[in-house]
Write an enzyme that holds these catalytic residues in place. Structure first.
Site, PDB file in Angstrom:
ATOM      1  N   LYS A 104       0.848  -1.196   0.000  1.00 38.06           N
ATOM      2  CA  LYS A 104       0.000   0.000   0.000  1.00 38.06           C
ATOM      3  C   LYS A 104       0.876   1.236   0.000  1.00 38.06           C
ATOM      4  O   LYS A 104       1.797   1.370   0.808  1.00 38.06           O
ATOM      5  CB  LYS A 104      -0.898   0.014   1.235  1.00 38.06           C
ATOM      6  CG  LYS A 104      -1.864   1.196   1.249  1.00 38.06           C
ATOM      7  CD  LYS A 104      -2.824   1.104   2.417  1.00 38.06           C
ATOM      8  CE  LYS A 104      -2.287   1.744   3.671  1.00 38.06           C
ATOM      9  NZ  LYS A 104      -2.195   3.206   3.648  1.00 38.06           N
ATOM     10  N   THR A 161     -10.046   3.645  10.932  1.00 38.78           N
ATOM     11  CA  THR A 161      -9.856   2.775  12.102  1.00 38.78           C
ATOM     12  C   THR A 161      -9.241   3.540  13.281  1.00 38.78           C
ATOM     13  O   THR A 161      -9.187   3.028  14.391  1.00 38.78           O
ATOM     14  CB  THR A 161      -8.957   1.576  11.737  1.00 38.78           C
ATOM     15  OG1 THR A 161      -7.847   2.048  10.972  1.00 38.78           O
ATOM     16  CG2 THR A 161      -9.713   0.570  10.927  1.00 38.78           C
ATOM     17  N   ARG A 202       2.942  -0.615  10.726  1.00 33.80           N
ATOM     18  CA  ARG A 202       3.967  -0.624  11.779  1.00 33.80           C
ATOM     19  C   ARG A 202       4.262  -1.970  12.425  1.00 33.80           C
ATOM     20  O   ARG A 202       5.444  -2.246  12.700  1.00 33.80           O
ATOM     21  CB  ARG A 202       3.606   0.441  12.835  1.00 33.80           C
ATOM     22  CG  ARG A 202       3.814   1.849  12.299  1.00 33.80           C
ATOM     23  CD  ARG A 202       3.079   2.894  13.108  1.00 33.80           C
ATOM     24  NE  ARG A 202       1.633   2.797  12.918  1.00 33.80           N
ATOM     25  CZ  ARG A 202       0.751   3.649  13.435  1.00 33.80           C
ATOM     26  NH1 ARG A 202       1.187   4.657  14.190  1.00 33.80           N
ATOM     27  NH2 ARG A 202      -0.536   3.505  13.200  1.00 33.80           N
ATOM     28  N   ASP A 258     -13.414  15.074  -2.568  1.00 30.42           N
ATOM     29  CA  ASP A 258     -13.483  16.377  -3.238  1.00 30.42           C
ATOM     30  C   ASP A 258     -14.826  16.468  -3.947  1.00 30.42           C
ATOM     31  O   ASP A 258     -15.669  15.566  -3.807  1.00 30.42           O
ATOM     32  CB  ASP A 258     -12.301  16.506  -4.227  1.00 30.42           C
ATOM     33  CG  ASP A 258     -11.823  17.944  -4.363  1.00 30.42           C
ATOM     34  OD1 ASP A 258     -12.690  18.836  -4.547  1.00 30.42           O
ATOM     35  OD2 ASP A 258     -10.603  18.185  -4.284  1.00 30.42           O
ATOM     36  N   ASP A 279      -3.536   4.420  -1.634  1.00 29.29           N
ATOM     37  CA  ASP A 279      -4.473   4.847  -0.576  1.00 29.29           C
ATOM     38  C   ASP A 279      -4.481   6.372  -0.481  1.00 29.29           C
ATOM     39  O   ASP A 279      -3.858   6.956   0.403  1.00 29.29           O
ATOM     40  CB  ASP A 279      -4.016   4.204   0.746  1.00 29.29           C
ATOM     41  CG  ASP A 279      -4.985   4.442   1.888  1.00 29.29           C
ATOM     42  OD1 ASP A 279      -6.167   4.732   1.612  1.00 29.29           O
ATOM     43  OD2 ASP A 279      -4.557   4.316   3.046  1.00 29.29           O
ATOM     44  N   LYS A 324      -7.427   8.170  -0.411  1.00 26.31           N
ATOM     45  CA  LYS A 324      -8.661   8.601   0.286  1.00 26.31           C
ATOM     46  C   LYS A 324      -9.206   9.885  -0.325  1.00 26.31           C
ATOM     47  O   LYS A 324      -9.403  10.900   0.367  1.00 26.31           O
ATOM     48  CB  LYS A 324      -8.411   8.786   1.780  1.00 26.31           C
ATOM     49  CG  LYS A 324      -7.953   7.522   2.490  1.00 26.31           C
ATOM     50  CD  LYS A 324      -7.822   7.740   3.977  1.00 26.31           C
ATOM     51  CE  LYS A 324      -7.299   6.512   4.700  1.00 26.31           C
ATOM     52  NZ  LYS A 324      -5.884   6.213   4.434  1.00 26.31           N
TER      53      LYS A 324
HETATM   54  O1  C5P Z   1       0.838   1.134  10.931  1.00 25.26           O
HETATM   55  P1  C5P Z   1      -0.600   0.703  10.775  1.00 25.26           P
HETATM   56  O2  C5P Z   1      -0.764  -0.804  10.651  1.00 25.26           O
HETATM   57  O3  C5P Z   1      -1.509   1.303  11.805  1.00 25.26           O
HETATM   58  O4  C5P Z   1      -1.002   1.311   9.344  1.00 25.26           O
HETATM   59  C1  C5P Z   1      -2.305   1.302   8.861  1.00 25.26           C
HETATM   60  C2  C5P Z   1      -2.318   1.887   7.505  1.00 25.26           C
HETATM   61  O5  C5P Z   1      -3.647   1.811   7.023  1.00 25.26           O
HETATM   62  C3  C5P Z   1      -1.926   3.360   7.423  1.00 25.26           C
HETATM   63  O6  C5P Z   1      -1.197   3.519   6.213  1.00 25.26           O
HETATM   64  C4  C5P Z   1      -3.226   4.115   7.347  1.00 25.26           C
HETATM   65  O7  C5P Z   1      -3.126   5.276   6.557  1.00 25.26           O
HETATM   66  C5  C5P Z   1      -4.128   3.095   6.665  1.00 25.26           C
HETATM   67  N1  C5P Z   1      -5.552   3.193   6.940  1.00 25.26           N
HETATM   68  C6  C5P Z   1      -6.091   3.110   8.210  1.00 25.26           C
HETATM   69  N2  C5P Z   1      -7.443   3.198   8.408  1.00 25.26           N
HETATM   70  C7  C5P Z   1      -8.259   3.326   7.359  1.00 25.26           C
HETATM   71  C8  C5P Z   1      -7.737   3.385   6.058  1.00 25.26           C
HETATM   72  C9  C5P Z   1      -6.372   3.296   5.883  1.00 25.26           C
HETATM   73  O8  C5P Z   1      -5.335   2.941   9.180  1.00 25.26           O
HETATM   74  N3  C5P Z   1      -9.569   3.351   7.532  1.00 25.26           N
END
Ligand code: C5P
Length: 250
Positions: free
Chosen positions: A45, A125, A222, A77, A72, A74
């Site tokens: 991603k 999330t 992460r 607009d 991603d 998002k």
């Molecule tokens: O590091 P972590 O596992 O928290 O990363 C989650 C990834 O998913 C990030 O790149 C974040 O931008 C993305 N994301 C998210 N929640 C969403 C959509 C995308 O955490 N609803």
């Protein structure tokens, strides 16, 4: 656990299950991670930070390594801008691009002439019920996820991004609605192995839980990319997914 109306997840290869979030600012760092992990997963991603820092070079790099790409962005607009922005990405061998789950954005995305899947982000999330209330939204997280997911699926988008906590009820609720086509894709960020550091995420689930609840793809950043040994962290997660999968199938 309620019966799932469809189980598209059974046909997804283990190598496509985890979408590793390349949340960094340099092409070298991103490519280093891809080289480390691509034997185990081929789905990555690219989010706002990396795309704004490196642009299309990062997509070229991923294509060079024969990887699948979730871009991603998002998008959020006015309808014409959303449609034209999506169309500007056509022909670039992308798998998924994300848009905000608001109705006019979804409708605009559905009209775009594109060759990739569009996923509507329902409720981030990282947001809790209190965060919604502070933004003046009176619906519960589940209600808002459902409203946005229904709109996305009715418009014919590929699927939604939601927390795994909502995946099970989306599968049952929406699957029982004869108005809606099936199957649809559910992509779940906010994944944390048991005992892992939650960070800024609020609606989290373990990898096994996400699969159990009907997620198709798990976006994980992460817990893999910041692990002392990212390959080991990914292998552990894939093992957990495989075990859950076998239990579900048996
Ligand atoms: O590091 P972590 O596992 O928290 O990363 C989650 C990834 O998913 C990030 O790149 C974040 O931008 C993305 N994301 C998210 N929640 C969403 C959509 C995308 O955490 N609803």
């Amino acid at each position: 656990m309620a019966v799932l109306y469809s189980m598209p997840e059974t046909s997804i290869a283990l190598r496509d299950r985890v979408i590793v979030a390349l949340d960094c600012d340099s092409l070298d760092k991103a490519e280093h991670l891809v080289r480390l992990l691509r034997d185990k997963t081929r789905f990555f991603k690219v989010g706002l930070q990396l795309f704004l820092a490196q642009g299309h070079r990062v997509l070229d790099m991923l294509r060079h390594h024969d990887c699948r790409i979730m871009l991603d962005l998002k998008l959020h607009d006015i309808p014409q801008t959303v449609r034209l922005a999506l169309e500007a990405l056509a022909g670039r061998q992308l798998d998924f691009v994300t848009v905000h789950g608001e109705f006019p954005v979804i409708a605009a995305a559905a009209e775009a002439e594109i060759d990739f899947g569009v996923l509507a982000v329902t409720v981030l999330t990282s947001l809790s019920q209190d965060d919604l209330a502070r933004s003046g939204i009176t619906l519960s997280v589940d209600e808002l996820v459902e409203v946005r997911a229904r709109a996305a699926i009715a418009a014919g988008l590929t699927g939604v991004v939601a927390s795994a906590r909502e995946a099970a009820f989306l599968r049952t609720q929406l699957g029982n609605d004869p108005q809606l086509p099936s199957p649809f894709t559910i992509v779940t960020p906010g994944i944390r192995p048991a005992g892992g550091n939650v960070g800024d995420q609020k609606r989290v689930c373990t990898p096994a839980d996400a699969i159990r609840r009907g997620a198709d793809h798990l976006v994980i950043g992460r817990p893999i990319t910041h692990a002392p040994d990212p390959v080991c962290a990914l292998v552990d997660i894939l093992e957990e997914i495989k075990t859950e999968h076998n239990e579900k199938a048996s």
